[in-house]
Write a protein that holds these residues in place. Sequence first.
Motif, PDB file in Angstrom:
ATOM      1  N   VAL A 422     -12.743 -56.118  17.991  1.00 19.21           N
ATOM      2  CA  VAL A 422     -14.258 -55.089  17.710  1.00 19.21           C
ATOM      3  C   VAL A 422     -15.037 -55.735  18.940  1.00 19.21           C
ATOM      4  CG1 VAL A 422     -13.124 -54.253  15.831  1.00 19.21           C
ATOM      5  CG2 VAL A 422     -14.366 -55.950  15.289  1.00 19.21           C
ATOM      6  N   MET A 437     -20.396 -48.907  23.386  1.00 17.57           N
ATOM      7  CA  MET A 437     -19.524 -48.124  22.234  1.00 17.57           C
ATOM      8  C   MET A 437     -18.138 -47.586  22.998  1.00 17.57           C
ATOM      9  SD  MET A 437     -20.283 -48.698  19.149  1.00 17.57           S
ATOM     10  CE  MET A 437     -20.372 -47.522  18.137  1.00 17.57           C
ATOM     11  N   MET A 440     -14.479 -48.662  23.247  1.00 21.60           N
ATOM     12  CA  MET A 440     -14.000 -48.962  21.720  1.00 21.60           C
ATOM     13  C   MET A 440     -13.527 -47.585  21.377  1.00 21.60           C
ATOM     14  SD  MET A 440     -14.895 -51.403  18.542  1.00 21.60           S
ATOM     15  CE  MET A 440     -13.909 -50.757  16.989  1.00 21.60           C
ATOM     16  N   PHE A 441     -14.855 -46.418  21.528  1.00 20.13           N
ATOM     17  CA  PHE A 441     -14.085 -45.166  20.733  1.00 20.13           C
ATOM     18  C   PHE A 441     -14.326 -44.530  22.169  1.00 20.13           C
ATOM     19  CE2 PHE A 441     -16.795 -47.818  17.102  1.00 20.13           C
ATOM     20  CZ  PHE A 441     -15.594 -47.449  16.578  1.00 20.13           C
ATOM     21  N   ASN A 442     -13.935 -43.398  21.860  1.00 18.74           N
ATOM     22  CA  ASN A 442     -14.352 -41.938  22.771  1.00 18.74           C
ATOM     23  C   ASN A 442     -14.881 -41.454  22.583  1.00 18.74           C
ATOM     24  OD1 ASN A 442     -12.855 -40.438  21.002  1.00 18.74           O
ATOM     25  ND2 ASN A 442     -10.282 -40.239  21.444  1.00 18.74           N
ATOM     26  N   THR A 444     -14.369 -38.402  20.624  1.00 23.52           N
ATOM     27  CA  THR A 444     -14.488 -37.290  19.707  1.00 23.52           C
ATOM     28  C   THR A 444     -14.685 -38.446  18.087  1.00 23.52           C
ATOM     29  OG1 THR A 444     -12.722 -36.510  20.748  1.00 23.52           O
ATOM     30  CG2 THR A 444     -12.681 -36.339  18.778  1.00 23.52           C
ATOM     31  N   ASP A 445     -14.127 -39.772  18.434  1.00 26.31           N
ATOM     32  CA  ASP A 445     -14.797 -40.257  17.648  1.00 26.31           C
ATOM     33  C   ASP A 445     -16.240 -39.853  17.317  1.00 26.31           C
ATOM     34  OD1 ASP A 445     -11.709 -41.650  17.953  1.00 26.31           O
ATOM     35  OD2 ASP A 445     -12.438 -43.231  19.197  1.00 26.31           O
TER      36      ASP A 445
ATOM     37  N   GLU B 146      -9.148 -32.265  15.283  1.00 26.36           N
ATOM     38  CA  GLU B 146      -9.462 -33.857  16.107  1.00 26.36           C
ATOM     39  C   GLU B 146      -8.688 -34.661  15.657  1.00 26.36           C
ATOM     40  OE1 GLU B 146     -13.082 -31.425  18.160  1.00 26.36           O
ATOM     41  OE2 GLU B 146     -13.471 -32.863  17.024  1.00 26.36           O
ATOM     42  N   LEU B 147      -8.087 -35.644  16.476  1.00 28.38           N
ATOM     43  CA  LEU B 147      -7.629 -37.041  16.182  1.00 28.38           C
ATOM     44  C   LEU B 147      -8.874 -37.523  16.789  1.00 28.38           C
ATOM     45  CD1 LEU B 147      -5.174 -38.472  15.259  1.00 28.38           C
ATOM     46  CD2 LEU B 147      -4.707 -39.278  18.075  1.00 28.38           C
ATOM     47  N   PHE B 148      -9.121 -38.355  15.097  1.00 29.16           N
ATOM     48  CA  PHE B 148     -10.277 -39.315  15.517  1.00 29.16           C
ATOM     49  C   PHE B 148     -10.138 -40.952  14.948  1.00 29.16           C
ATOM     50  CE2 PHE B 148     -12.144 -39.910  11.211  1.00 29.16           C
ATOM     51  CZ  PHE B 148     -12.188 -38.129  11.129  1.00 29.16           C
ATOM     52  N   LYS B 149     -10.243 -42.024  15.548  1.00 26.35           N
ATOM     53  CA  LYS B 149     -10.147 -43.386  15.014  1.00 26.35           C
ATOM     54  C   LYS B 149     -11.658 -44.423  14.317  1.00 26.35           C
ATOM     55  CE  LYS B 149     -10.808 -46.119  19.213  1.00 26.35           C
ATOM     56  NZ  LYS B 149     -10.203 -44.744  19.856  1.00 26.35           N
ATOM     57  N   VAL B 154      -8.828 -55.317  12.162  1.00 24.23           N
ATOM     58  CA  VAL B 154      -9.729 -57.018  11.442  1.00 24.23           C
ATOM     59  C   VAL B 154     -10.988 -57.062  10.710  1.00 24.23           C
ATOM     60  CG1 VAL B 154      -9.234 -58.576  14.085  1.00 24.23           C
ATOM     61  CG2 VAL B 154     -11.507 -56.617  13.894  1.00 24.23           C
ATOM     62  N   LYS B 156     -13.623 -58.811   9.995  1.00 27.87           N
ATOM     63  CA  LYS B 156     -14.784 -58.371  10.208  1.00 27.87           C
ATOM     64  C   LYS B 156     -15.419 -57.597  11.305  1.00 27.87           C
ATOM     65  CE  LYS B 156     -17.666 -62.048   9.286  1.00 27.87           C
ATOM     66  NZ  LYS B 156     -17.958 -63.103   9.808  1.00 27.87           N
ATOM     67  N   ASN B 157     -16.049 -56.202  11.102  1.00 33.64           N
ATOM     68  CA  ASN B 157     -16.238 -55.682  11.821  1.00 33.64           C
ATOM     69  C   ASN B 157     -17.053 -54.594  11.427  1.00 33.64           C
ATOM     70  OD1 ASN B 157     -16.139 -53.249  13.797  1.00 33.64           O
ATOM     71  ND2 ASN B 157     -13.813 -52.314  12.826  1.00 33.64           N
ATOM     72  N   THR B 159     -18.962 -52.722  13.885  1.00 33.73           N
ATOM     73  CA  THR B 159     -19.408 -51.661  15.190  1.00 33.73           C
ATOM     74  C   THR B 159     -18.970 -50.383  14.667  1.00 33.73           C
ATOM     75  OG1 THR B 159     -17.445 -53.211  15.901  1.00 33.73           O
ATOM     76  CG2 THR B 159     -18.560 -51.188  17.773  1.00 33.73           C
TER      77      THR B 159
END
Lengths: 495, 409
Positions: A422, A437, A440-442, A444-445, B146-149, B154, B156-157, B159
């Motif tokens: 990350v 950013m 790491m993220f698209n 939508t994210d 909608e698919l999101f993440k 890890v 330690k994150n 972000t």
Amino acid sequence: MQMPEPDQGVIDAKADIVTALRAIVPGEGVIVDAEELKAYETDGLTAYRQLPLIVVLPETTQQVSEVLKVCQARGVKVVPRGAGTSLSGGALPLADGIILGLGKFNRVLEIDFDNRCAVVQPGVTNLAITKAVEDQGFYYAPDPSSQIACTIGGNVAENSGGVHCLKYGLTTNNLLGLEMVLMDGTILRLGGKHLDAEGYDLLGIMTGSEGLLGVVTEVTVRLLKKPETARALLLGFPTNEQAGDAVAAIIAAGIIPGGMEMMDKPAIHAAEDFVHAGYPRDVEALLIVELDGPQAEVDYLIGEVSRICEENGAVTSRISENEEERMTFWAGRKAAFPAVGRISPDYYCMDGTIPRAQLPVVLRRMREFSEHYGLRVANVFHAGDGNLHPLILYDANKPGELEKAEDFGADILKLCVEVGGVLTGEHGVGVEKRDLMGAMFNETDLKQQQRVKCAFDPEALLNPGKVFPQLHRCAELGRMHISGGKLPFPDLPRF
Amino acid sequence: MESQKAETLAPETRDQVTEAVAWAVSQEAPLEVAGRGSKRALGRPVQAAHSLDLSRLTGITLYEPEELVLSARAGTPLAEIEAVLEEKRQMLAFEPADLGPLLGGAAGAATLGGVLACNLSGPRRIKAGAARDHFLGLQAVSGRGELFKSGGRVVKNVTGYDLCKLLCGSYGTLAVMTDVTVKVLPRPEKTWTVLVTGLDDATALAAMTRALGSPHEVSGAAHLPAAQAAKSAVTYVTGAGTAVTALRLEGPDPSVEYRCAALRKELADLGATEELHSHNSLAFWQELRDVRPFVGQEGLAVWRISVAPSAGPGVVAAIGEGEAFYDWGGGLIWLALPAVGDAGAGEVRAAVAAAGGGHATLVRAPEALRAAEAVFQPQDAAKAMLSEKVKDGFDPKRVLNPGRMYAGI
């Protein structure tokens, strides 16, 4: 760095806004003098500077609420600030915004040993919490390197870590409750002295939200009993790979050390030259492994770790025999940043996290980047949890070198993401990593994250320009594109 | 409406989940979201046109023991995950409870996604943290289809916002998790338990407070009044014939033996002490984790109350009736009251408020009662409004488990 376009209307209305703020926070709590404003123009990321429109230093939650209400009504942007130690520019001011400084919220309100918690104001420093409870043998676990200066409110905003995270967790794992104020002035209490949330985990989403969701006005933290004893091992390895293997083997053996830090050769040399901690100079990698707990356990595990490291090729090995020696082992690591500061006019501290096994790959690629940019890099690494702090050495007085350092840093962070890690482990996105950013993220994210922002601060007045590369308007984010209508996957069984 | 017929959609892939939710949105037809349904009876009854069954969305997709990380599809049985971890002598340190039997179902039917959606943590919560503290990353389909993440693999994150926290404990009302990543930890070499017998609730609290305020790294602190201790299958506990206060010690051999001896000495002035070793110790904490004392007792509603640890006995005394036992050093109360009227909601809520705050959840009650009474702790207006806005951001059309937690959410 592109910041939101300043609102000229707000700037022109400065005198009015000052009057309104002075009605809430009397006397010297509202700062407009350019000389005094200068103290707030930057934070720990000193490459970026901007004078704020006004600084307000409220003393009560009620004042914070009133100040935010006034700002909301007039469309004034607000940047909350603790001690200003952010390394990602989280407290960077805006030309048309006020700085809301929480420095006067500096009291420990309650210490409750029976419930193993303390209630403090957000301007109390991280270390002051431990100082307030250590006579009874307790402490507050997260220990960022800046703990002498950084405030607990800032720790909540950034979800700060430290060297003991692997065993004791980050800020988010050590919080019990918050009092906070929303941008519209609403005062909320989340959690308390009990565990877990009754509904959505708003405390969890607040932690690490970088001052974009609300202003923290009170914090309840968990206290831990100080371990009976702590001992450290100092281990030198001929290669980074072997040091990495040793770390993996320690964890595979079921051992979770209190701290496990790694330094590469440039960092070892810089630290040794600075504090003379007795670090070996002829090794490529140095590991500091600290074990804490009951005496019997620590003595046993010291033996285990020592054996594992020898099996993995450690060429030097020392075990601390007393507290003084343990502190000496740590002295070099703790002084790594200033030590690097001595060998270079400027340095740029990065903060990616990677899956630990990727360390050799990442270090190798980093050496390639280093040659490409013609800039040196030293590495300190929270080896237990994969959090990497490359320090890029540069000279800001040489034209173009800062930009080169930033490009080098961006390449490192993109590499972290590429190997499964990350962008930031503990320093936050702020303005610094905002435009990365997308690595790491698209879209939508990022939009889903911004919809959380909309729930807390629909006008996007709280700390705008941080975290998100592009701020969408909440109305736009709320729109839905509805399609379909056909029953999905008709060929699957549906019971 | 295309069809009034209730459909059960059982997707096998992430894309199919997206498709299913998008369809529900287009029909404005709410979905009941469930894994294998072992906790269906926890929460307010959901009024949904169709069901989204995630039990076919299974499989461990990543397990790296030396990195302390595991990823799986949300519908993967917890039992499968625990078996795989056991092979490497690792575990989910938050000790997820198996509430199946308590809720009248089978044991061992939980899924990893379900455990996270309900943020279920066991006795080790006080030392290792809750499920939410071990939840590192996710992919999920929002109620917008909608698919999101969020998060990663890890520990330690920082972000971006930590959406894992928000989804953990949201009972499927914000998004449908498809893939989850959790932190795993080494299983302790040895597990022993110090028992102190014959203590009343207040003295038991003093014993637990003393133990948790010691440097002995107590990883479980519970108190069973005599009536509850008598239900244990561990004969050392039943055989005590009185109340039992239990303190768990875990770690390497020499450490556990040393701490056990030290703790017994430090508590000796409060009552007689005893030790539970390996098998008995494990069995005891599993009983406690799964709320075994109240399994089967039909006619009794079960409350789960979280307050400041020092407030525990006072809350039980203020409620004044029912059967209770304590976990989390006194801060977690499991209370059984007759499942009639409001199942004691008035008294329970008043006692929690008087204790300075906390929350009470009506974990087990007949459906009609769960429809009529607030199951989760009622929120003040400001928090309720914020929760509703959060829901708007994820599920504006209210298609995911509507009403499962609160009306309108």
